[in-house]
Design a protein around this motif. Structure first.
Motif, PDB file in Angstrom:
ATOM      1  N   ILE A 266       0.834  -1.203   0.000  1.00 26.21           N
ATOM      2  CA  ILE A 266       0.000   0.000   0.000  1.00 26.21           C
ATOM      3  C   ILE A 266       0.872   1.259   0.000  1.00 26.21           C
ATOM      4  O   ILE A 266       0.583   2.233  -0.690  1.00 26.21           O
ATOM      5  CB  ILE A 266      -0.923   0.017   1.242  1.00 26.21           C
ATOM      6  CG1 ILE A 266      -1.818  -1.225   1.272  1.00 26.21           C
ATOM      7  CG2 ILE A 266      -1.750   1.296   1.296  1.00 26.21           C
ATOM      8  CD1 ILE A 266      -2.599  -1.374   2.558  1.00 26.21           C
ATOM      9  N   ARG A 267       1.948   1.231   0.774  1.00 26.28           N
ATOM     10  CA  ARG A 267       2.831   2.391   0.913  1.00 26.28           C
ATOM     11  C   ARG A 267       4.233   1.905   1.279  1.00 26.28           C
ATOM     12  O   ARG A 267       4.386   0.882   1.946  1.00 26.28           O
ATOM     13  CB  ARG A 267       2.289   3.327   1.999  1.00 26.28           C
ATOM     14  CG  ARG A 267       3.101   4.578   2.223  1.00 26.28           C
ATOM     15  CD  ARG A 267       2.472   5.466   3.276  1.00 26.28           C
ATOM     16  NE  ARG A 267       1.255   6.098   2.789  1.00 26.28           N
ATOM     17  CZ  ARG A 267       0.481   6.896   3.515  1.00 26.28           C
ATOM     18  NH1 ARG A 267       0.793   7.137   4.769  1.00 26.28           N
ATOM     19  NH2 ARG A 267      -0.599   7.437   2.997  1.00 26.28           N
ATOM     20  N   ASN A 285       3.635   0.012  -5.483  1.00 28.40           N
ATOM     21  CA  ASN A 285       2.258  -0.073  -4.988  1.00 28.40           C
ATOM     22  C   ASN A 285       1.452  -1.061  -5.832  1.00 28.40           C
ATOM     23  O   ASN A 285       1.488  -1.039  -7.060  1.00 28.40           O
ATOM     24  CB  ASN A 285       1.577   1.298  -5.027  1.00 28.40           C
ATOM     25  CG  ASN A 285       2.108   2.221  -3.934  1.00 28.40           C
ATOM     26  OD1 ASN A 285       2.484   1.749  -2.868  1.00 28.40           O
ATOM     27  ND2 ASN A 285       2.143   3.521  -4.209  1.00 28.40           N
TER      28      ASN A 285
END
Length: 703
Positions: A266-267, A285
């Motif tokens: 996600i990050r 990502n």
């Protein structure tokens, strides 16, 4: 902002000279508000401070000029940038303020310092009162009995209670119990404590007032945060928090990657990309963590999703990079894993540093042990022969002065053992564990001596090291420096040595900053320094500074009692070195005892070594001595003639020498048992020979 000395000085360039008329000094004080002025010698050396009161007292006593009796020595130099709080702690009568060029630009008296400090405290008190009265937060203070002592307008506004109705009353009679009494009881502060009264929310800090270790009151500061609580829930706050989180993740030295419960990224931050060696322009990502990270992470993520607990592990990649990986689950309100935070740190260098530190630690311990053993060995080797009364007195004096910090001057001919006396002082001093540095002032050229003793800064001279170099005085810090052959010390450098003794500081060659050193100085010479002082070859003030404790070593010819122990000491030393057991015959001892020894102990050591090397068999006899003497440039020529003039039958000569040895051993050790042990014969032999000597003595008297 702190007040500095330059802010309160009374600037002046006025100076008083020694022996200056008192009336002129009175005029100086009448022209200024100064409480004191510096007094300088004709050589521009500061002698002390003369005060306004002492000048007026001198005038009343009809004194004509400034004298040392008028001077106050309670002063010190300070920088223009010195904090006045530091000066208050020093509590000196006067402070001479210097600029960056070390020039005196003004004076601060303790009286003025106290006055300015009171003014500053009064100003700050007014500032605090203003803050107290106009603060947006409510401020309440109670004493040790719980009575309200302070109550600001904001408290009136927030509580609806008037100040006049609150001051002097018990806290709980005015407010709903707020925790301040609990802080008063425990002495433990309470920070950021939230509480609610009606529909209003407050946050408060409660801090104890402690004086001399006792809680004497409590201060409470509180703020109405009702509106703030509402605002914190709005989107803008959330956005700011999100930005902060992004900044923290991006700035982190550790690699950080956040995935969903299935391992999808996600990050992540740049540190993570560097660790996994991915191209920085690749967007990770949406990718699964397993695609770019070792496969073992799959098992850990599945374990976290199932058990909902953090996991920390250490792994080594194929590239020999060591990583510590922490995998943390972030749980939702219903207890399910919302996302997973993986923290990755490269600990390869840390492990290497740890190994180096451990290796250096072991090396340091080994060096400490070796140094300790070396010091013990030095102490055990320090066999200073002192059987003669003169030398026993010198050793007693050396041990006595060892416990003090006074400078010691050791006089004596070459080879009399001046360095050994210095070593006795060092080993018996409280600096015995510190460095002991010996400098032969006559063996180093004058051009090099200054840099060797005082060190040098970068670029001090052509060929100077790039990092500069500390001098011997710096290296001897917390220890002792022994200046041998001080009579050879160059006259131009003597003033720098004098400064080291007086000020306990050195200035490196090419430097401007004095460096404090804690060094005790011992010195030695074979010269007559008093004659050198008269001839202008040695500074008189330096001589007096060095000659605080003089010790004069006698030549060997004046300490004949030490000859036999010294010969035995050197002979044993060479026997140990070469693994032999040579001895000196009694008649050889007699010859050595008659020699004048102009070269003192050093000559004796050299001669014993020559006899040892050139003699044959296990005994050194007269034949060996006479054979060896052809190499000594006539050292024993006079001795030979003396022996020839007093030729005795060999048996009688041996008997006379045995009598001397036995009497010396008895005088020193007090019993025939000890004497026999030292002379390495049976006790019965000693008794028999003593009886024979007594009988011969009686017979001689009868004849």
């Amino acid at each position: 902002m702190n007040m500095l000395s330059k802010d309160i000085i009374i600037k002046t360039s006025m100076r008083v000279k020694e022996n200056q008329p008192i009336k002129e000094v009175q005029a100086f004080f009448e022209q200024s508000s100064l409480d004191g002025l510096p007094v300088f010698s004709i050589h521009d050396r500061l002698l002390g401070m003369i005060t306004r009161d002492s000048v007026y007292a001198a005038i009343q006593n009809n004194e004509i000029e400034v004298s040392p009796l008028h001077l106050d020595q309670d002063y010190m130099y300070v920088s223009e940038k010195e904090d006045i709080h530091f000066l208050l702690k020093l509590n000196r009568a006067f402070y001479l303020v210097q600029n960056k060029y070390d020039s005196i630009v003004g004076i601060i008296s303790q009286k003025r310092l106290n006055h300015m400090h009171i003014q500053m405290l009064e100003r700050r008190l007014k500032e605090l009162e203003s803050v107290f009265e106009h603060a947006h937060n409510g401020i309440v203070a109670i004493d040790k009995n719980g009575m309200i002592t302070s109550f600001n307008p904001a408290t009136e506004r927030i509580s609806g209670v008037k100040r006049n109705g609150a001051l002097g009353r018990f806290l709980n009679d005015v407010f709903i119990p707020s925790g301040m009494l609990e802080v008063l009881r425990t002495g433990e502060p309470q920070y950021a404590t939230k509480y609610q009264v009606g529909n209003r929310k407050y946050i408060t800090n409660r801090t104890p007032i402690i004086e001399n270790g006792e809680v004497t009151g409590v201060v409470g500061v509180f703020q109405d945060i009702s509106e703030m609580e509402k605002i914190s829930g709005e989107l803008e706050t959330v956005r700011e928090l999100n930005q902060q989180l992004e900044a923290i993740i991006s700035a982190s030295y550790d690699g950080i990657v956040i995935t969903d419960p299935t391992g999808r990224i996600i990050r992540y931050n740049q540190a993570f990309i560097a660790l996994v060696q991915e191209e920085s322009n690749h967007d990770l990502n949406g990718k699964r963590i397993f695609e770019i990270f070792p496969s073992f992470i799959i098992k850990e993520i599945k374990k976290i999703v199932k058990e909902k607990q953090s996991v920390t592990l250490v792994e080594q990649l194929e590239s020999n990079i060591n990583l510590i990986i922490t995998v943390n689950p972030a749980l939702s309100n219903n207890g399910e894993v919302d996302f997973i935070v993986i923290n990755v740190r490269n600990i390869t260098e840390l492990i290497q540093l740890q190994e180096e530190v451990e290796s250096n630690k072991q090396l340091t311990e080994r060096y400490k042990e070796e140094l300790s053993q070396y010091r013990m060995e030095i102490k055990s080797r320090c066999h200073f022969i002192a059987d003669s009364p003169k030398m026993r007195k010198i050793v007693d004096v050396a041990k006595k002065v060892a416990s003090f910090e006074s400078t010691v001057m050791i006089f004596g001919e070459s080879g009399t053992g001046k360095e050994e006396v210095a070593r006795i002082i060092q080993l018996n001093s409280n600096r015995s564990d510190g460095p002991f540095i010996t400098i032969n002032c006559g063996s180093i050229p004058e051009t090099l001596l200054e840099s060797e003793l005082f060190g040098y800064e970068v670029g001090a001279f052509t060929g100077a090291g790039k990092k500069g170099k500390p001098g011997m005085f710096e290296l001897a810090n917390k220890g002792i420096i022994f200046l041998d052959e001080i009579g050879e010390f160059p006259l131009p450098l003597q003033v720098k040595l004098l400064r080291v003794i007086q000020e306990k500081e050195v200035t490196r060659l090419g430097g401007t900053r004095p460096i404090k050193v804690d060094v005790r100085i011992l010195a030695a010479t074979h010269r007559n320094l008093e004659e050198q002082v008269k001839k202008g070859e040695f500074r008189e003030d330096l001589f007096f500074r060095l000659n605080v404790i003089p010790i004069t070593l006698p030549p060997l010819k004046e300490r004949t009692e030490d000859l036999i122990p010294l010969i035995e000491l050197f002979l044993n030393e060479y026997n140990q070195i070469y693994g032999m057991s040579k001895k000196i015959t009694p008649d050889s001892f007699e010859m050595l005892l008659r020699y004048n020894w102009p070269g003192n102990v050093r000559e004796l050591r050299n001669v014993i070594e020559r006899f040892f090397v050139l003699s044959e068999g296990d005994s050194i006899n007269i034949k060996d001595i006479l054979y060896s003497s052809i190499f000594f440039q006539g050292e024993l020529t006079e001795q030979d003639s003396e022996v020839e003039e007093e030729v005795l039958p060999l048996k009688e000569a041996v008997m006379n020498f045995e009598e001397k040895l036995i009497k010396r051993a008895l005088n020193k050790h007090g019993s025939t048992y000890k004497a026999a042990e030292i002379l390495k014969v049976d006790q019965s032999t000693i008794v028999r020979k003593l009886q024979k000597m007594k009988a011969l003595s009686i017979a001689g008297k009868i004849e």
